[in-house]
Design a protein around this motif. Structure first.
Motif, PDB file in Angstrom:
ATOM      1  N   GLY A 279       0.744  -1.283   0.078  1.00  0.00           N
ATOM      2  CA  GLY A 279       0.018   0.050   0.007  1.00  0.00           C
ATOM      3  C   GLY A 279       0.837   1.166   0.149  1.00  0.00           C
ATOM      4  O   GLY A 279       0.496   2.286  -0.682  1.00  0.00           O
ATOM      5  N   SER A 283       0.761   4.215  -2.804  1.00  0.00           N
ATOM      6  CA  SER A 283       0.184   5.607  -2.120  1.00  0.00           C
ATOM      7  C   SER A 283       0.827   6.619  -2.737  1.00  0.00           C
ATOM      8  O   SER A 283       0.291   7.671  -3.147  1.00  0.00           O
ATOM      9  N   MET A 300      -7.857   5.273   0.060  1.00  0.00           N
ATOM     10  CA  MET A 300      -7.020   4.241   0.783  1.00  0.00           C
ATOM     11  C   MET A 300      -7.690   3.988   2.209  1.00  0.00           C
ATOM     12  O   MET A 300      -8.057   2.625   2.601  1.00  0.00           O
ATOM     13  N   GLY A 333      -5.022  -1.070   2.982  1.00  0.00           N
ATOM     14  CA  GLY A 333      -5.613   0.117   2.807  1.00  0.00           C
ATOM     15  C   GLY A 333      -5.278   1.120   3.974  1.00  0.00           C
ATOM     16  O   GLY A 333      -5.259   2.527   3.339  1.00  0.00           O
ATOM     17  N   TYR A 336      -1.084   4.214   3.656  1.00  0.00           N
ATOM     18  CA  TYR A 336      -0.718   5.354   3.618  1.00  0.00           C
ATOM     19  C   TYR A 336       0.118   6.138   4.531  1.00  0.00           C
ATOM     20  O   TYR A 336       0.192   7.443   4.690  1.00  0.00           O
TER      21      TYR A 336
END
Length: 419
Positions: A279, A283, A300, A333, A336
């Motif tokens: 992720g 990002s 996200m 998710g 970030y």
């Protein structure tokens, strides 16, 4: 004529590489207690699930309080003495603390569990400085159009430290060896740092004697700075709810959901960080594509929320492997993390940037103490699942509000000061 660097030369320059490897060791050591929590406490004489849960939560709180205090300490030093002083000082602190953790079974002068608490507290203080100083340095040395990708690269590589920590524990079969390896990796990393130079933006500020640097209280003497600072913290809350509550206590959630096989929190943490690492790599690309930090983070965060809701309320998590897959989902998710720290660095001037970028993520980590307290407070009356849902609802509500209302910083010039 001086030849302009290419994109790859910027992204794989020594400051970026060293920051990535530094964060790798940081995450290895930061997540190690969560991985060996049950195993290490059992070996120190704790026998009941309730005892391991309560003492484990207390040790996590000690580590997080250390991160909170260390975040302020290293953040202020980063602006007053330079980004590199923090990178050296913090790694020495947490490396020695982790080596000492590996020697806990041999301690005779005090209670071993009590020593464990305080060593994780000291390790927390040391671990607090790594990410913020690294992200600040990388943000200041890279061109503004490459900042998001560069900091995502740092975090994407760095977050794999949790995966390596899990494999180290599994392959060695001894939690003390994993701590000793973490300490040795940190000491080795110091040798790489010798060739890293301070950012030019920071050097320019040092020459301006009238500029006050590293004043932590400056975040509280201006309403504009204060609200931005609090929102920076709020953006990160869902990340540590997913790790500090759902993943750390995945064995308790698994039992509450009727999973008959044993759920290993170490494997849950590993799979969560596999997702987070991927992720974080994406990002920066998403932010670059959207031309927006806020849109990338909100997208996200929404993906992570769907994973959390599925986990808590769908009734579809029937096996340990399914639980690990969901950990990877919300890890992806909440990947970030680097973007959120970058936003914290970009919101404030050079004379407060390291203080912001170092304290903000550690304030978020410190809120795990409050999350854990609330989780344990609601557990007797609401049960494990609903207690997690209540804490999660609060964290995600604050996270979305903070993300949607904070100023956009994509493409912002960082050569400015806070007056």
């Amino acid at each position: 004529m001086k030849q302009e660097k290419t994109t790859l030369q910027y992204l794989f320059s020594l400051p970026v590489i060293v920051a990535a490897l530094g964060y790798f060791v940081d995450i290895y050591d930061l997540q190690l207690f969560g991985i060996v929590r049950v195993q290490s406490l059992e070996s120190l004489g704790l026998s009941t699930k309730d005892e391991i849960s309560k003492i484990g939560a207390k040790i996590i709180s000690y580590q997080m309080i250390g991160l909170l205090i260390g975040g302020v300490l290293w953040g202020v030093l980063g602006d007053k003495k330079g980004r590199l002083s923090v990178l050296f000082g913090s790694i020495i602190t947490y490396s020695l603390a982790n080596i000492a953790c590996g020697l806990i079974p041999h301690i005779t002068f005090m209670d071993k569990v009590e020593a464990y608490k305080w060593l994780r507290f000291i390790a927390g203080i040391g671990l607090a400085g790594e990410l913020g100083a690294g992200i600040t340095l990388v943000s200041e040395v890279l061109p503004k159009n490459l900042r998001a990708i560069g900091t995502s690269l740092v975090a994407g590589i760095g977050l794999l430290g949790a995966v390596v920590a899990t494999f180290t524990v599994k392959l060695s079969g001894d939690w003390t060896i994993a701590y000793l390896v973490g300490g040795a990796l940190g000491i080795a990393l110091l040798l790489l740092r010798v060739g890293v130079i301070e950012s030019g933006i920071y050097k320019d500020v040092v020459n301006k004697k009238h500029v006050e640097r590293g004043n932590f209280f400056a975040f509280f003497n201006s309403w504009d700075r204060f609200t931005k600072y609090i929102k920076c913290i709020g953006i990160g809350l869902p990340t540590w709810f997913c790790i500090g509550i759902l993943t750390y206590f995945s064995n308790e959630f698994g039992e509450a959901m009727g999973i008959t096989e044993k759920v290993d929190p170490g494997l849950a943490i590993m799979w969560a960080y596999v997702g987070i690492s991927v992720g974080d790599l994406f990002s920066g690309l998403i932010s670059h594509w959207f031309h927006s930090r806020k849109k990338a983070i909100a997208a996200m965060m929404s993906f992570a929320l769907i994973g959390v809701l599925f986990f808590l309320f769908s009734g579809g998590v029937k096996s340990a492997n399914m639980l690990y897959a969901i950990c990877c989902w919300w890890g992806l998710g909440t990947g970030y993390w680097a973007m959120f720290v970058t936003v914290g660095a970009e919101q404030f001037g050079t004379n407060l940037r390291a203080t912001a970028a170092t304290t903000v993520p550690n304030m978020v980590r410190g809120t795990v103490v409050i999350m854990t307290f609330l989780f344990n407070l609601f557990k007797p009356s609401q049960g494990v699942v609903m207690s997690g849902a209540i804490v999660g609802a609060l964290c995600f509500a604050i996270g979305f509000y903070s993300t949607l209302t904070i100023p956009e910083t994509h493409g912002k010039d960082l050569d400015f000061l806070e007056e």
